[in-house]
Every structure is written in C-alpha cells, then in structure tokens.
Design an enzyme around this catalytic site. Sequence first.
Site, PDB file in Angstrom:
ATOM      1  N   GLU A 502     -16.708  98.748  43.466  1.00  0.00           N
ATOM      2  CA  GLU A 502     -16.931  98.006  44.705  1.00  0.00           C
ATOM      3  C   GLU A 502     -15.612  97.767  45.421  1.00  0.00           C
ATOM      4  O   GLU A 502     -14.788  96.952  44.999  1.00  0.00           O
ATOM      5  CB  GLU A 502     -17.608  96.674  44.351  1.00  0.00           C
ATOM      6  CG  GLU A 502     -17.817  95.740  45.510  1.00  0.00           C
ATOM      7  CD  GLU A 502     -18.300  94.371  45.041  1.00  0.00           C
ATOM      8  OE1 GLU A 502     -18.266  93.448  45.862  1.00  0.00           O
ATOM      9  OE2 GLU A 502     -18.682  94.232  43.866  1.00  0.00           O
ATOM     10  N   ASP A 575     -18.415  93.340  40.989  1.00  0.00           N
ATOM     11  CA  ASP A 575     -17.900  92.001  40.660  1.00  0.00           C
ATOM     12  C   ASP A 575     -18.962  91.179  39.946  1.00  0.00           C
ATOM     13  O   ASP A 575     -20.179  91.374  40.143  1.00  0.00           O
ATOM     14  CB  ASP A 575     -17.471  91.269  41.936  1.00  0.00           C
ATOM     15  CG  ASP A 575     -16.255  91.926  42.586  1.00  0.00           C
ATOM     16  OD1 ASP A 575     -15.582  92.719  41.903  1.00  0.00           O
ATOM     17  OD2 ASP A 575     -15.995  91.655  43.775  1.00  0.00           O
ATOM     18  N   ASP A 577     -20.332  88.378  40.403  1.00  0.00           N
ATOM     19  CA  ASP A 577     -20.816  87.285  41.232  1.00  0.00           C
ATOM     20  C   ASP A 577     -22.131  87.700  41.876  1.00  0.00           C
ATOM     21  O   ASP A 577     -22.666  88.778  41.589  1.00  0.00           O
ATOM     22  CB  ASP A 577     -19.776  86.890  42.279  1.00  0.00           C
ATOM     23  CG  ASP A 577     -19.375  88.065  43.177  1.00  0.00           C
ATOM     24  OD1 ASP A 577     -20.061  89.109  43.139  1.00  0.00           O
ATOM     25  OD2 ASP A 577     -18.374  87.933  43.907  1.00  0.00           O
ATOM     26  N   ASP A 579     -22.813  88.521  45.014  1.00  0.00           N
ATOM     27  CA  ASP A 579     -22.686  89.716  45.840  1.00  0.00           C
ATOM     28  C   ASP A 579     -22.614  90.974  44.991  1.00  0.00           C
ATOM     29  O   ASP A 579     -23.189  92.011  45.331  1.00  0.00           O
ATOM     30  CB  ASP A 579     -21.441  89.615  46.728  1.00  0.00           C
ATOM     31  CG  ASP A 579     -21.668  88.702  47.930  1.00  0.00           C
ATOM     32  OD1 ASP A 579     -22.846  88.533  48.295  1.00  0.00           O
ATOM     33  OD2 ASP A 579     -20.692  88.172  48.475  1.00  0.00           O
TER      34      ASP A 579
END
Length: 722
Positions: A502, A575, A577, A579
Amino acid sequence: MSVRPISLLKIRHRPAGVAFVVSRSTASKDEYSARHLQVLEGLEAVRKRPGMYIGSTDGRGLMHCLWEIIDNSVDEALAGVGERIDVILHGDGSVEVRDRGRGIPIDIEPRTGLTGVEVAMTKLHAGGKFGGGSYTASGGLHGVGASVVNALSSRLDIEVDRAGKTYGMSFRRGEPGIFKGEGPDAPFEPFVNGSELRVVGKAKRGVTGTRTRYWADPHIFMKDAEFDYEGLVGRARQTSFLIPGLELAIRDERRLPNTPGADGPHEETFKHDGGISEFTEFLASDPAVTEVWRLEGTGTFTETVPVLDDQGHMTPTEVERECGVDVALRWGTGYDTKVRSFVNIIATPKGGTHLAGFEQALLKVFRKQLEVNARRLKVGNDKVDKDDILAGLTAVITVRLAEPQFEGQTKEVLGTSAVRQIVAKVVETELTARLTSTKRDDKAQSALLLDKVVAEMKSRISARLHKETQRRKTALESSSLPGKLKDCRSTDVSRTELFIVEGDSALGTGMAARNSEYQALLPIRGKILNVQKASVGDMLKNAECAAIIQVIGAGSGRTFDVDLARYGKVILMTDADVDGAHIRTLLLTLFFRYMRPLVEAGRVYAAMPPLHRIEVAASGRAKGEVIYTYTEDQMRKTIGDFQRKGRTIKQPQRYKGLGEMDADQLAETTMEPRHRTLRRVTLADAERAETVFELLMGSDVAPRKEFLVSSADQLDTERIDA
C-alpha cells in the site's frame, strides 16, 4: 429349481424383463445348461440389483427413493390437483410423504385382477404415465418408482383417501400382507390366497390424497446412509419455484446432532408464486446487467411409440406431442454461470436435448446481433464463443411434455431428440425480439449485455494470446510489465512471492527489507476499484486492477489459468488499521471475482504486520528485549506481565503504517519467512463467501446499512485514525 455354481459365461440372448444370475465356480463348460440359470421375476430383480434402479445404495440412493415418492405427489400438483405436500422424517428412521392429490386408484385393474394400489406398488413398469390420459406431463416415465421403493423397504404402509373412505395396505420388502404391530420388526403375515385393500377409516367428504410411509431396508442400504435434510430442503424449495402456488412442508423429527432439528422437531415450509422468474432471482448473486427475461413458447412433434392394443400386441403408433418451453434468464456483472434445467419439474443436472437447444440458440442469436452491431461494438473479425455468452448468466430452463425419454431411471439427461429444435426455435425467436426491442428499458439492457459479451470475448482472446507467449519475459521484453513492479530474479514459481503493498512509502521500506532473489513488490495507490459493483470493462480499464492482473500473468475471469501464474504466493501487505483492512477487502474482492482459482489453490495470503513495538530495558542479568504485538489486548497483557516481573518498559511504539517501520523491523516482522506471520485466504465455503462479498461490497445499500448499524457496538474506536 436348484442352481449349481458354474463358471461365469457370456449370455448372448436374454428375454426382455428377465434378469439372469450366474455364479462363478470351476465346473466344466460342458456342464452348463439352462437349469443353471436363475430367473429373477418382479421385485426380486430390484432387490438383487438395486443399483440399476436407484444408482447406488449409499445416501444418494436413499435420497433417490424419497424423490421417487415425492415426485409422484408433485405430479399430482403438476396436473392441477393438490396444493400441499408434507414430508416428515420420523424419529424411528421412517419417512412419510403426504399429498392431497386424487389418490391412487382403488378399483380393480382388469388385466391383473389386483387393486390399483397393489399394481402401482408391486408391478414394475406400471402406472398412469404411459399415455393413458391421466397425466399430460409428469416426471415419471418408467413406472418403476413406487414399486422400487417398496421392494427396497423393510416396511411400507400406504393410505389412500377416496370416496369418503380411507383405504390402507402394508408391504414387507414388496410383499403385501398385515403387520401385527408398529415398525418394520413387528410380526408380519403375508397374504396367501388373495391380497386385500382394507378400509381403515373414514375420509372427509370431497377429501382425496395419498400417504406413504416406509422404512428403508438396512439389508440393502449402507449402514451410514441417511436422509440429507439440507438436500431435501433444497429440492423442496426448487419444486416450490417450479410449481407456483404449491406449498411444501419439510419436518425433521430425528433429533440428529448438527442438524436444525437437533433440539426438537424442525419444520420449514416453501411456497413461491413468482415461478421460475423468482427462482432465477434467487439463484443469481451478482449485480444485474439485465432484468429477468421470460422466454415462452410451444412446439409440436411426432414420434412413433409402441402401444399395447386390445389383443395384447405392441403396435408401433405415431402420436403427436406438444412441448411447452418456459425459460427465465438474466445476466449479471460476474462471470460464473448458473443454469438449471428441468423436464416436467424433474431436474436434469446433466442436461440433455433441451439444454443443447438452448445453448445452440444463444450462440446463433448473439453472433447475429454482434454482426449487426459490429461497428458500434468494435468487434472486428473475432467470433464470439458460447462461454463468452454464458459468463454471468443465470437461467432456469423448463420443458413440459408427455412421456419424455430419459437416459436411465435416474432421469439426469433428457433424450427426446425433437425437443432440441423446439427449444432452439422458441429461444431464438423470443430472445431476438428482446434484443431488438425498441422499448427504452429493453434497449438499454440489450446494449449493456452486448457490451459485456464483447468484453468477455476480448478478455478470452487476450488470455489465449498470453498463453502463446512465454511465461517469463526476457530482459528485452521486460518493459511490457508495469514499470512500478519491482520484480525478483528467480524464475522458480514454487519459491517466488509477490507482495502487493500500500503506497510508495511502504514500497521504499519494502525494497530495503525484501530478498530480491525471490520476493517481488507491486505498489498500489490507495483504494482500488470495487469490482463487485463495477462491470468487467470498468475493471479492465482501472490502472491498478489491470496492473495486478498483468503482473500475475494468468488472465482473468473464466479464462484464468492458475498454472500460468508467475508467482507461487501473492501476499497482500497493507497497514494494520481500518483503511488497510478496507484496501485488503477490495483486493480480495478482485481476487475472488476474477482470479478465484488462485484463492482456491491456497496461494493468496494476507501479511500480519504488528501494531506495536515494545522495548524492554535490561535488568540485572536479563537482557533487553523487543516484543511485537498485534492487538491492543495483547499489548496490555505483555506490558502487564513484564511489569509484574519488575522489568522497565519504554514507551510502546504504535505503528500507523508500514512506512513507519525501518527495513530491519519490516523484514523481521512481515517479510522474512522464518519470523513472519501470514494468514492464508481460503474458500472453504464459496457460496457463503460470495454472499459476504455481495453484502459488504455489492451495490445493494440497504442490507449493508443494516449490517453496519447492527455491528456498530463491536467497533474498536482505537483503530480509527482521526
């Protein structure tokens, strides 16, 4: 007549309707004579060779017997008599089917001198579906269904309501008689001088119907064979779609573990008034390109059949048949094909002449329409194939005709040859009218459909051209791959890994952390296209999706060939998280929709980067340590454990993204095979997975909103970057 064992010899001639059994031994061939043949008559042949009639003696054969009884009741509903059928799985191992049809005839059949009930239950190839006018269309053909079930049952009880009375008869392994007690082990007294259809009760005025309850013979069926509740429910639901207004109730009283009825009797009822249009909507799971289109029509044909005349001779007679065709179909944005075919509501999972006619017409119609619209669609000289048209198609094909010819008693393939041209003509006429309609909605849907078919054709041709090239590009040709791909040096697919990362920041760290011998990196920008809602054309136009498909190098959709994949593992490194989870979901949607075989092969993984880095200071002889944790709870527990031991903890570092790690940390936690944690993506239940993808990523907003609202209390607010 005694039978002496002899060596197995080839029998060249065998009278119709008679089965011969020959034993194996070492006797001389010269001793072989007619007295060594054993004649199996009537239901005895069924018990000796059950596989010839029901396919097998496992659970599949057990269910086939039940379908035979249910289909007899369904045929009554198909004839317009009876609006409800009940199927009950009793706790004692028996199964009961109740209907409100006309009831099996109770009067005497003149040729045999037996009641209609006994003829139907004990005589092979006897029934009301041989052109006698009782059924214009039915699932039965051979007249062996009920009698075969009777022969393979340790007990069968049948009750018939007719003319204000209830008539009853019982059978033990096909032999009529009287049971003195309940269950199959009760004392049984066979009829000797003559059988009797007894009056066992009164029926309400105007009430007719048949109730059949039987216990499958444990001497015939395997020990672990049992009725499949889910299969029964699926068949009942299917039948309720095929006969609008018919109500089917399935009740399970067995209390078997791991079944819906484990805690007590469980009943499900099915009734659908929308017919096969509603069935098609039920089967379809992807967003629609077209509405459900209904194609209906009839045709006639002539066939020669042997008819028994008054003198008992079989005389070839020409009869005219009418075949009704009813097709419901719709195209969706996906590429999976779901086609269900039926003859008089009997499923034909292996197709037959009706399915062949349907596919023949599809190909003819679309080739003609693409030729007419070649300039707008930019077709060129390419020819559309059947698979291009079937991509994303959900269809239910039904034909109704008297005395259909099936290939085998299991009725899995329709063999009546004239049906092919009738279905082809109806589908060609009706579908052409729909595709050339001037109505606004039809015109818009037809345009979208033709665009989809052309996109599938181009995708197939592109995949074919790709197969003709080498799997690996030479150094001279490497520029054809996306420039942002940081490829590996190894050509050993079993070792290579593709990390889809990402953003550029993660790419920079990953470049320093990877082993360039076998680890490749492909960065993507932000959140890729949601392919669950997008068309095939939009997906191919999207730069990120196209790059992923190009780098993996095995095609997409139905042309995807997992053997051509350039990497042994594809690892989604996002990541840790919300998102990152969203991006991972979008990527998995792409793989699920267009590269599913790679997922099914277990070659798609999700990296598990840590959320926290905890540094423990040295204390006495204890050396300093660095601990990585993956959840808030794990972090708190780890800190608590060290504090109880008197160790000093430096301020934990929380990673908001992969770019915050240095190369050594990323290699140690996420990329180095000896230390990393990967989560393999599997499709143990593809149907359930597709439902979840459609819920979370599809175009229907209302179910997703309901899911989000109901799940809001489970959200960990600490994981939201705000």
